[in-house]
Design a protein around this motif. Structure first.
Motif, PDB file in Angstrom:
ATOM      1  N   ALA A  33      96.943  44.877  63.749  1.00 47.32           N
ATOM      2  CA  ALA A  33      98.206  44.135  63.918  1.00 47.32           C
ATOM      3  C   ALA A  33      97.884  42.685  64.280  1.00 47.32           C
ATOM      4  CB  ALA A  33      99.054  44.787  65.005  1.00 47.32           C
ATOM      5  N   ASN A  34      97.879  41.815  63.285  1.00 46.66           N
ATOM      6  CA  ASN A  34      97.477  40.423  63.490  1.00 46.66           C
ATOM      7  C   ASN A  34      98.705  39.548  63.704  1.00 46.66           C
ATOM      8  OD1 ASN A  34      95.992  38.115  63.713  1.00 46.66           O
ATOM      9  ND2 ASN A  34      95.637  37.882  61.522  1.00 46.66           N
ATOM     10  N   ARG A  35      99.342  39.724  64.838  1.00 43.96           N
ATOM     11  CA  ARG A  35     100.528  38.930  65.127  1.00 43.96           C
ATOM     12  C   ARG A  35     100.098  37.569  65.692  1.00 43.96           C
ATOM     13  NH1 ARG A  35     100.986  43.183  69.901  1.00 43.96           N
ATOM     14  NH2 ARG A  35     100.906  41.842  71.741  1.00 43.96           N
ATOM     15  N   PRO A  36     100.808  36.496  65.358  1.00 47.93           N
ATOM     16  CA  PRO A  36     100.435  35.168  65.841  1.00 47.93           C
ATOM     17  C   PRO A  36     100.480  35.085  67.370  1.00 47.93           C
ATOM     18  CG  PRO A  36     101.979  34.999  64.024  1.00 47.93           C
ATOM     19  CD  PRO A  36     101.939  36.442  64.415  1.00 47.93           C
ATOM     20  N   VAL A  37      99.511  34.371  67.938  1.00 47.92           N
ATOM     21  CA  VAL A  37      99.436  34.164  69.377  1.00 47.92           C
ATOM     22  C   VAL A  37      99.323  32.671  69.653  1.00 47.92           C
ATOM     23  CG1 VAL A  37      98.274  36.392  69.650  1.00 47.92           C
ATOM     24  CG2 VAL A  37      96.898  34.291  69.535  1.00 47.92           C
ATOM     25  N   TYR A  76      97.772  21.769  66.941  1.00 45.21           N
ATOM     26  CA  TYR A  76      97.306  22.156  65.613  1.00 45.21           C
ATOM     27  C   TYR A  76      98.378  22.943  64.858  1.00 45.21           C
ATOM     28  CZ  TYR A  76      92.482  20.885  66.829  1.00 45.21           C
ATOM     29  OH  TYR A  76      91.347  20.197  67.171  1.00 45.21           O
ATOM     30  N   HIS A  77      98.333  22.835  63.537  1.00 45.83           N
ATOM     31  CA  HIS A  77      99.091  23.757  62.705  1.00 45.83           C
ATOM     32  C   HIS A  77      98.574  25.173  62.950  1.00 45.83           C
ATOM     33  CE1 HIS A  77     101.344  20.852  60.310  1.00 45.83           C
ATOM     34  NE2 HIS A  77     100.241  20.147  60.135  1.00 45.83           N
ATOM     35  N   THR A  78      99.411  26.149  62.678  1.00 49.33           N
ATOM     36  CA  THR A  78      99.006  27.541  62.845  1.00 49.33           C
ATOM     37  C   THR A  78      97.816  27.843  61.939  1.00 49.33           C
ATOM     38  OG1 THR A  78     101.292  28.135  63.330  1.00 49.33           O
ATOM     39  CG2 THR A  78      99.794  29.933  62.768  1.00 49.33           C
ATOM     40  N   GLN A  79      96.782  28.495  62.509  1.00 53.44           N
ATOM     41  CA  GLN A  79      95.551  28.775  61.793  1.00 53.44           C
ATOM     42  C   GLN A  79      95.289  30.280  61.747  1.00 53.44           C
ATOM     43  OE1 GLN A  79      93.515  26.221  60.433  1.00 53.44           O
ATOM     44  NE2 GLN A  79      95.302  24.983  60.991  1.00 53.44           N
ATOM     45  N   GLN A  80      94.943  30.778  60.551  1.00 53.64           N
ATOM     46  CA  GLN A  80      94.441  32.137  60.418  1.00 53.64           C
ATOM     47  C   GLN A  80      92.918  32.038  60.470  1.00 53.64           C
ATOM     48  OE1 GLN A  80      95.463  35.647  60.020  1.00 53.64           O
ATOM     49  NE2 GLN A  80      93.294  35.518  60.537  1.00 53.64           N
ATOM     50  N   LEU A  81      92.333  32.382  61.615  1.00 51.35           N
ATOM     51  CA  LEU A  81      90.905  32.218  61.824  1.00 51.35           C
ATOM     52  C   LEU A  81      90.142  33.385  61.197  1.00 51.35           C
ATOM     53  CD1 LEU A  81      90.948  31.006  65.536  1.00 51.35           C
ATOM     54  CD2 LEU A  81      91.083  29.646  63.444  1.00 51.35           C
ATOM     55  N   ASN A 127      87.979  36.445  60.563  1.00 53.10           N
ATOM     56  CA  ASN A 127      87.595  37.596  61.389  1.00 53.10           C
ATOM     57  C   ASN A 127      88.202  37.526  62.790  1.00 53.10           C
ATOM     58  OD1 ASN A 127      85.918  38.586  59.301  1.00 53.10           O
ATOM     59  ND2 ASN A 127      84.255  37.251  60.001  1.00 53.10           N
ATOM     60  N   SER A 128      89.324  36.833  62.905  1.00 52.17           N
ATOM     61  CA  SER A 128      89.880  36.579  64.232  1.00 52.17           C
ATOM     62  C   SER A 128      91.396  36.707  64.173  1.00 52.17           C
ATOM     63  CB  SER A 128      89.445  35.188  64.711  1.00 52.17           C
ATOM     64  OG  SER A 128      89.890  34.936  66.019  1.00 52.17           O
ATOM     65  N   LEU A 129      92.074  35.866  64.922  1.00 52.50           N
ATOM     66  CA  LEU A 129      93.512  35.937  65.104  1.00 52.50           C
ATOM     67  C   LEU A 129      94.233  34.830  64.353  1.00 52.50           C
ATOM     68  CD1 LEU A 129      93.512  36.455  68.981  1.00 52.50           C
ATOM     69  CD2 LEU A 129      93.555  38.232  67.228  1.00 52.50           C
ATOM     70  N   THR A 130      95.537  34.979  64.241  1.00 51.64           N
ATOM     71  CA  THR A 130      96.396  33.887  63.798  1.00 51.64           C
ATOM     72  C   THR A 130      96.829  33.138  65.053  1.00 51.64           C
ATOM     73  OG1 THR A 130      97.182  35.146  61.897  1.00 51.64           O
ATOM     74  CG2 THR A 130      98.535  33.288  62.618  1.00 51.64           C
ATOM     75  N   VAL A 131      96.479  31.848  65.119  1.00 52.56           N
ATOM     76  CA  VAL A 131      96.533  31.114  66.384  1.00 52.56           C
ATOM     77  C   VAL A 131      97.350  29.839  66.259  1.00 52.56           C
ATOM     78  CG1 VAL A 131      95.120  29.821  68.028  1.00 52.56           C
ATOM     79  CG2 VAL A 131      94.325  32.023  67.185  1.00 52.56           C
ATOM     80  N   HIS A 132      98.251  29.630  67.239  1.00 46.95           N
ATOM     81  CA  HIS A 132      98.850  28.317  67.470  1.00 46.95           C
ATOM     82  C   HIS A 132      97.940  27.627  68.493  1.00 46.95           C
ATOM     83  CE1 HIS A 132     102.327  30.052  65.510  1.00 46.95           C
ATOM     84  NE2 HIS A 132     102.565  30.885  66.514  1.00 46.95           N
ATOM     85  N   GLY A 133      97.020  26.797  68.043  1.00 51.80           N
ATOM     86  CA  GLY A 133      96.031  26.182  68.930  1.00 51.80           C
ATOM     87  C   GLY A 133      96.544  24.920  69.583  1.00 51.80           C
TER      88      GLY A 133
END
Length: 388
Positions: free
Chosen positions: A274-278, A291-296, A298-304
C-alpha cells in the motif's frame, strides 16, 4: 554567543567541525583586548598535533549506547489532541543571533509542541547542548505541551553523549497531566487522524572515521528502531488509515547533494504494497525547499519538505535541476564573507482534525509559503500550496 560568520562554508567533515569547536572555546578564553590574541590564534591553527590529540580523544571513543523503548511501559508513542499546533526547526542550534531570533519568535507562537530535527553545532558537545537548550539564557522555544528532539550527524561527532545524557532527559511531552521524558532518539505523536513519526537517522550517520571514507554511512534505521516501528507503532497495520508525516534529519530526496534513500526503503518494506503518499520533513541541507511529489525508487511516494534553515547561514547554491522543486526561498537576506545567504526560519504545523495547515515563516515573522493538507484513506493529499 557565536557569530554566524563562523558557520559560512562549514563542511560536513568531522575534523573541521571539531577544530572549529576547539577554536571557539579557545577564543572565549582570550580577553578581547589582549594584544597577542592574533599571534596566539595563528599558533592555535598551526598547532596540528595539539588538535589531533583532542580530536582523537573525543572522536575515537565509543558511541553512546543506542537507546530504545521498553516493550512494557513508555513506548515512545504519545497521544496528542486532534487539534494541535507544532513548530518544527532543523539545524537551529548554532547559538547565534539568528538562531536566538528564530527561537524567540517561535516562543511567541506558543505552539503545543516544538520539535528539533537535529544538528547541534559544531559537534553536539555537552557545552553546546547547554548553550542552545538548557542554560537560563538559552533560546530554545519550549512547547506548552512538550518538546522532542532528533539527532543529526553533528550530535554524533562527539559520539552522542551530549544528546543522550544532556538533551533527551530534558525533552518530553505531557501525557494525562504527567510529563514523560524522551527516552530514545525517535518517537511517534498521534491522534485520530495523523501520525507524526520522528526517525533517528543521526546515529547511523557516522562510523569508524576510516571506514566512513571507504564505505560512507547510509543513515539506515537501526534494527531496534525498525522493530519499534513494527511492534509498538504498528506501522504495518493496513487498517490504520491515518495520515503519515515522517520527520528525520537527513533528506530522503534532494537535488542539491546526496540524499539518503535507505530509511525510505525500510519504511516501504514495513508498510507493504500500500504505497499511499506521505509527508516527509527534514533538514541537513541549510535551505528551505518545497518539492513536487516524488515516487522514490523502491521507496515511498513522498511530499518532501526541507527546513534546514533554522539557524545556519541559509545556502543559495543553485540546484542541479529545478524540475522537482515547487518552491525555494532564494531571497538574499545578507552577505557573509562574500557569500550571499537567505532567511532563517521555521515551519508551523496546525492540525485540525483530518486537515492540516503548514506555514513556513522566516526570521522576520513573514509567512513566505503556506500549504493545506488532508487525509484521504491513509493518503496525505496536498490540496493547495502557494507562495505568499
Amino acid at each position: 554567543m557565536r557569530s554566524s560568520k563562523q558557520y559560512v562554508n562549514l563542511s560536513h567533515n568531522k575534523v573541521e567541525n571539531h577544530l572549529k569547536t576547539l577554536q571557539n572555546e579557545f577564543e572565549e578564553e582570550v580577553v578581547p583586548t589582549d594584544t597577542v590574541t592574533y599571534k596566539l590564534r595563528q599558533f592555535f591553527w598551526s598547532n596540528f598535533f595539539g588538535f589531533v590529540y583532542h580530536y582523537f580523544k573525543s572522536r575515537f571513543g565509543k558511541r553512546y549506547p543506542y537507546q530504545s523503548y521498553p516493550k512494557d511501559g513508555d513506548s515512545g508513542v504519545y497521544r496528542i489532541p486532534n487539534d494541535a499546533t507544532l513548530a518544527l526547526l532543523s539545524d537551529w542550534a548554532t547559538d547565534t543571533i539568528e538562531s536566538d531570533l528564530v527561537g524567540r519568535l517561535v516562543a511567541r507562537y506558543q505552539a503545543d509542541y516544538t520539535l528539533h530535527l537535529g544538528d547541534v553545532y559544531f559537534v553536539g558537545a555537552p557545552k553546546e547542548i547547554r548553550a542552545n537548550f538548557l542554560n537560563p539564557d538559552a533560546s530554545w522555544p519550549w512547547g506548552t505541551q512538550g518538546s522532542l528532539a532528533l539527532s543529526g550527524n553533528h550530535e554524533m561527532y562527539s559520539n552522542g553523549r551530549g544528546f543522550f545524557e544532556e538533551l533527551l532527559p530534558r525533552m518530553g511531552v505531557d501525557q494525562a497531566g504527567v510529563r514523560v521524558s524522551q527516552k530514545a532518539g525517535f518517537f511517534c505523536l498521534e491522534n485520530d487522524h495523523w501520525r507524526i513519526i520522528g526517525l533517528d537517522t543521526g546515529y547511523t550517520s557516522v562510523r569508524n572515521p576510516i571506514m566512513e571514507i571507504i564505505n560512507p554511512p547510509d543513515c539506515r534505521l537501526k534494527d531496534s528502531q525498525v522493530q519499534w516501528l513494527r511492534e509498538q507503532v504498528k506501522l504495518g497495520d493496513s487498517s490504520d488509515s491515518r495520515g503519515l508525516i515522517f520527520l528525520s534529519h537527513h533528506p530522503v530526496f534532494s537535488v542539491f547533494r546526496n540524499a539518503f534513500p535507505k530509511p525510505g526503503e525500510q519504511l516501504r518494506e514495513i508498510l507493504g504494497k500500500a504505497n499511499r503518499p506521505v509527508a516527509w520533513i527534514y533538514g541537513h541541507e541549510h535551505r528551505m525547499v518545497i518539492y513536487h511529489t516524488q515516487q522514490l525508487k523502491n521507496s515511498l511516494t513522498v511530499h518532501g519538505r526541507c527546513i534546514g534553515h533554522g539557524g545556519m547561514p541559509v545556502e543559495l547554491k543553485a540546484p542541479e535541476t529545478h524540475d522537482p522543486i515547487y518552491f525555494m526561498d532564494d531571497r538574499i537576506r545578507t552577505r557573509l564573507r562574500r557569500r550571499d545567504v537567505s532567511y532563517n526560519g521555521f515551519a508551523y504545523l496546525t492540525l485540525q482534525g483530518p486537515n492540516a495547515v503548514m506555514k513556513y515563516i522566516d526570521v522576520e515573522d513573514t509567512m513566505i509559503f503556506q500549504e493545506n493538507w488532508r487525509v484521504e484513506n491513509g493518503a496525505v493529499i496536498v490540496e493547495k500550496a502557494d507562495a505568499v
